[in-house]
Write a protein that holds these residues in place. Structure first.
Motif, PDB file in Angstrom:
ATOM      1  N   SER A  15       0.901  -1.149  -0.181  1.00 21.24           N
ATOM      2  CA  SER A  15       0.050  -0.136   0.087  1.00 21.24           C
ATOM      3  C   SER A  15       0.959   1.256  -0.078  1.00 21.24           C
ATOM      4  N   GLU A  16       0.444   2.301  -0.419  1.00 18.88           N
ATOM      5  CA  GLU A  16       1.067   3.729  -0.810  1.00 18.88           C
ATOM      6  C   GLU A  16       0.218   4.694   0.218  1.00 18.88           C
ATOM      7  N   GLN A  17       0.804   5.020   1.231  1.00 20.10           N
ATOM      8  CA  GLN A  17      -0.081   5.940   2.049  1.00 20.10           C
ATOM      9  C   GLN A  17       0.705   7.202   2.642  1.00 20.10           C
ATOM     10  N   TRP A  18       0.410   8.387   2.481  1.00 19.43           N
ATOM     11  CA  TRP A  18       1.328   9.364   3.057  1.00 19.43           C
ATOM     12  C   TRP A  18       1.828   9.445   4.411  1.00 19.43           C
ATOM     13  N   THR A  19       1.251   8.706   5.310  1.00 18.01           N
ATOM     14  CA  THR A  19       1.630   8.467   6.510  1.00 18.01           C
ATOM     15  C   THR A  19       2.947   8.062   6.748  1.00 18.01           C
ATOM     16  N   SER A  20       3.547   7.438   5.655  1.00 22.41           N
ATOM     17  CA  SER A  20       4.718   7.183   5.654  1.00 22.41           C
ATOM     18  C   SER A  20       5.711   8.157   5.114  1.00 22.41           C
ATOM     19  N   PRO A  21       6.680   9.042   5.755  1.00 26.03           N
ATOM     20  CA  PRO A  21       7.447  10.167   5.059  1.00 26.03           C
ATOM     21  C   PRO A  21       7.902   9.988   3.740  1.00 26.03           C
ATOM     22  N   PRO A  22       8.664   8.560   3.790  1.00 25.28           N
ATOM     23  CA  PRO A  22       9.275   8.267   2.154  1.00 25.28           C
ATOM     24  C   PRO A  22       8.462   8.120   1.196  1.00 25.28           C
ATOM     25  N   THR A  23       7.259   7.393   1.579  1.00 23.59           N
ATOM     26  CA  THR A  23       6.164   7.397   0.515  1.00 23.59           C
ATOM     27  C   THR A  23       5.523   8.530   0.212  1.00 23.59           C
ATOM     28  N   ALA A  24       5.310   9.690   1.031  1.00 22.83           N
ATOM     29  CA  ALA A  24       4.871  10.971   0.851  1.00 22.83           C
ATOM     30  C   ALA A  24       5.753  11.844   0.065  1.00 22.83           C
ATOM     31  N   VAL A  25       7.153  11.854   0.385  1.00 26.09           N
ATOM     32  CA  VAL A  25       7.882  12.502  -0.551  1.00 26.09           C
ATOM     33  C   VAL A  25       7.858  11.811  -2.003  1.00 26.09           C
ATOM     34  N   GLY A  26       7.882  10.411  -2.146  1.00 21.76           N
ATOM     35  CA  GLY A  26       7.774   9.930  -3.522  1.00 21.76           C
ATOM     36  C   GLY A  26       6.626  10.384  -4.215  1.00 21.76           C
ATOM     37  N   LEU A  27       5.475  10.187  -3.400  1.00 20.05           N
ATOM     38  CA  LEU A  27       4.231  10.875  -4.356  1.00 20.05           C
ATOM     39  C   LEU A  27       4.060  12.385  -4.627  1.00 20.05           C
ATOM     40  N   VAL A  28       4.778  12.952  -3.940  1.00 15.97           N
ATOM     41  CA  VAL A  28       4.960  14.239  -4.225  1.00 15.97           C
ATOM     42  C   VAL A  28       5.809  14.576  -5.501  1.00 15.97           C
TER      43      VAL A  28
ATOM     44  N   VAL B  76       8.080   6.676  -5.937  1.00 13.40           N
ATOM     45  CA  VAL B  76       8.073   6.029  -4.593  1.00 13.40           C
ATOM     46  C   VAL B  76       8.819   4.751  -4.191  1.00 13.40           C
ATOM     47  N   PRO B  77       9.120   3.861  -5.090  1.00 12.06           N
ATOM     48  CA  PRO B  77       9.922   2.902  -4.820  1.00 12.06           C
ATOM     49  C   PRO B  77      11.387   3.242  -4.567  1.00 12.06           C
ATOM     50  N   VAL B  78      11.727   4.265  -5.407  1.00 12.46           N
ATOM     51  CA  VAL B  78      13.214   4.860  -5.273  1.00 12.46           C
ATOM     52  C   VAL B  78      13.388   5.373  -3.923  1.00 12.46           C
ATOM     53  N   VAL B  79      12.444   6.176  -3.536  1.00 10.84           N
ATOM     54  CA  VAL B  79      12.524   7.186  -2.251  1.00 10.84           C
ATOM     55  C   VAL B  79      12.582   6.042  -1.120  1.00 10.84           C
ATOM     56  N   ARG B  80      11.634   5.013  -1.213  1.00 11.44           N
ATOM     57  CA  ARG B  80      11.656   3.892   0.009  1.00 11.44           C
ATOM     58  C   ARG B  80      12.874   3.435  -0.013  1.00 11.44           C
ATOM     59  N   ALA B  81      13.409   2.991  -1.139  1.00  9.89           N
ATOM     60  CA  ALA B  81      14.873   2.296  -1.063  1.00  9.89           C
ATOM     61  C   ALA B  81      15.876   3.281  -0.419  1.00  9.89           C
ATOM     62  N   VAL B  82      16.163   4.370  -0.792  1.00  7.02           N
ATOM     63  CA  VAL B  82      16.838   5.182  -0.417  1.00  7.02           C
ATOM     64  C   VAL B  82      16.538   5.501   1.361  1.00  7.02           C
ATOM     65  N   ALA B  83      15.409   5.580   1.841  1.00  5.69           N
ATOM     66  CA  ALA B  83      15.036   5.634   3.067  1.00  5.69           C
ATOM     67  C   ALA B  83      15.399   4.498   4.003  1.00  5.69           C
ATOM     68  N   LEU B  84      15.322   3.458   3.271  1.00  4.47           N
ATOM     69  CA  LEU B  84      15.690   2.114   3.932  1.00  4.47           C
ATOM     70  C   LEU B  84      17.347   1.978   3.993  1.00  4.47           C
ATOM     71  N   LEU B  85      18.032   2.272   3.323  1.00  3.91           N
ATOM     72  CA  LEU B  85      19.470   2.702   3.275  1.00  3.91           C
ATOM     73  C   LEU B  85      19.797   3.861   4.402  1.00  3.91           C
ATOM     74  N   LEU B  86      19.205   4.785   4.427  1.00  6.77           N
ATOM     75  CA  LEU B  86      19.495   5.737   5.343  1.00  6.77           C
ATOM     76  C   LEU B  86      19.007   5.153   6.741  1.00  6.77           C
TER      77      LEU B  86
END
Length: 497
Positions: A319-332, A347-357
């Motif tokens: 699911s993609e919801q703005w309540t996750s900050p990385p997902t919200a940034v990817g959506l914007v 979205v998947p790119v920002v999520r992957a970067v967030a997990l590395l962070l």
């Protein structure tokens, strides 16, 4: 707060819990409730206005009463009694705020019928309660460890039908919460904070009552095992038998929800007896690691499920919801790209970067805790320590673990309201500044309607923009704070928030 004010908070929160229970019976996550409802359709349904009014007022009363005593309840006993009063009405409420309990029931039913829930989704397994399960979880494998699958199967065996199974799953969740409540006073003493403060913040939090009790989420079991394992490690450092038990408890927590694994490196620090050296860490942490590895190995083998549950974790971010900050940034980023006639698929790119962070941040938090523990063991540096209580050691490890869970919640691909409970207990034990984590925990209670409708689904674009703006604001604040910090760096260990 004065005694009359505290009494007003107690009974105001109780009134809120009763209103939430009423809302549950009027329009909670009942098995036959219509799926895919919207706030508008709920409002137009029979009893809809009453449902939403009770839910909104009840949630506001609970959150307001909890917030009013955030500095601490009048006493530890008062905090426990009040938290218990608030939970009592929710014990007899229908499932609230989520339909996950029906997923648990079907996964337990699947395993009880000899089918692997990590290989066969509940729809394919033919669960008789499939209509009650949210569509997103009907065709996905179970994302929980074998311990919880065994508990869910036990609930099915004890409960028989769906209603009995849901009741049994709530009993299991309450048992996990009681275990956490039992461990809190010992952890509070070890961390040098009053029980009246820690118990109030951790147990009376509305997100605990609404989602861990009302929603019967398995996070309660994970938290109970987690706190129990940490308590054993802190009370019995350097003792092999105790550390094996502590490791096993932490391992069981991981085999309920894998999120608990981020706490284990900090538990290894708590296991060290004497000065923190690499040799001592390998010696004492090794015993804890032995118990930690044994628990998933044994439970995976005894259940016959192996490690198929690890693969199920990959579907939790569907699911993609703005309540996750990385997902919200990817959506914007995607919204901006769409305005330019492009489809960035950010979205998947920002999520992957967030997990590395997140991975980097977890290492930094652990290294910082290691540094502070080594400093607190050096008589020449111990005078510089300003942590609370008579010993810095438990405070450092518990706070590091709390920050690790907070970072995990913030940087994960998905956020649900009950995820706010993960860091809440540990930060309630250690944080000197509380607004930064209490405010999100209170706000999270408003995110789901009683029937499980997630308000984030209907505020996707504005929510993503608002969350992204908040992320940018916080980054600027952190940068500004970093410029103002003393170059000495280790003047005060309590700059850990």
């Amino acid at each position: 707060m004065t005694e009359p004010g505290a009494r007003l908070s107690r009974y105001g929160g109780l009134a809120g819990a009763i209103l939430l229970t009423v809302a549950g019976y009027l329009g909670g996550a009942l098995p036959d409730a219509p799926l895919g409802a919207t706030p508008v359709s709920i409002w137009r349904a029979p009893g809809g206005p009453a449902t939403l009014t009770c839910w909104l007022i009840g949630t506001a009363l609970l959150v307001g009463a909890w917030w009013s005593l955030r500095a601490g309840a009048p006493s530890g006993r008062w905090a426990y009694v009040t938290a218990g009063l608030w939970i009592l009405p929710l014990l007899v409420a229908p499932p609230l705020g989520s339909r996950d309990v029906y997923s648990y029931a079907c996964q337990g039913w699947t395993y009880a019928r000899g089918v692997d829930p990590y290989a066969v989704p509940v729809a394919a397994a033919g669960c008789p309660w499939l209509d009650a399960v949210a569509p997103i979880w009907r065709d996905t494998p179970a994302p929980y460890g074998p311990v919880f699958v065994l508990l869910a199967a036990l609930a099915v065996g004890v409960g028989g039908g769906l209603t009995g199974t849901v009741v049994a799953l709530r009993v299991i969740a309450v048992a996990g919460l009681l275990l956490a409540a039992f461990c809190l006073p010992g952890l509070a003493r070890a961390a040098g904070v009053p029980t009246r403060r820690a118990a109030w913040l951790a147990l009376a939090a509305p997100v605990i009552g609404v989602h861990l009790v009302g929603g019967a989420h398995n996070d309660a079991v994970m938290l109970g095992l987690l706190l129990c394992g940490l308590l054993v490690a802190i009370r019995r450092p350097g003792r092999p038998a105790a550390l094996l038990v502590a490791g096993a408890l932490l391992g069981l927590a991981v085999t309920v929800k894998a999120t608990a694994v981020v706490v284990t490196p900090f538990a290894a620090l708590a296991a060290v007896h004497g000065r923190h050296t690499v040799r001592a860490l390998l010696r004492d942490g090794g015993w804890l690691a032995g118990g930690l590895l044994a628990a998933p190995l044994v439970t995976s083998a005894l259940s016959g499920l192996g490690f198929g549950w690890v693969g199920g974790l990959t579907r939790s971010g569907d699911s993609e919801q703005w309540t996750s900050p990385p997902t919200a940034v990817g959506l914007v980023v995607d919204y901006v790209g769409a305005l330019a006639g492009r489809d960035p698929q950010a979205v998947p790119v920002v999520r992957a970067v967030a997990l590395l962070l997140l991975a980097v941040l977890l290492v930094v938090l652990w290294c910082r805790a290691w540094r502070d523990l080594r400093a607190s063991g050096d008589p020449a540096l111990a005078r510089r320590w300003s942590g609370p209580g008579s010993s810095a050691r438990p405070w450092v490890t518990l706070h590091g673990a709390g920050l690790a869970l907070a970072a995990t919640v913030t940087l994960s691909p998905v956020f649900h309201p009950w995820y706010a409970t993960w860091p809440l207990a540990l930060l309630a034990l250690t944080a000197t500044r509380t607004t930064w984590f209490l405010l999100p925990a209170g706000a999270a209670t408003f995110l789901a309607l009683p029937d499980g409708t997630n308000l984030a689904r209907f505020t996707k674009a504005p929510g993503a923009v608002a969350m992204t703006a908040l992320v940018l604001f916080l980054l600027l604040r952190i940068r500004h704070h970093g410029h103002q910090r003393s170059p000495a760096g280790h003047d005060r260990a309590r700059t850990w928030l």
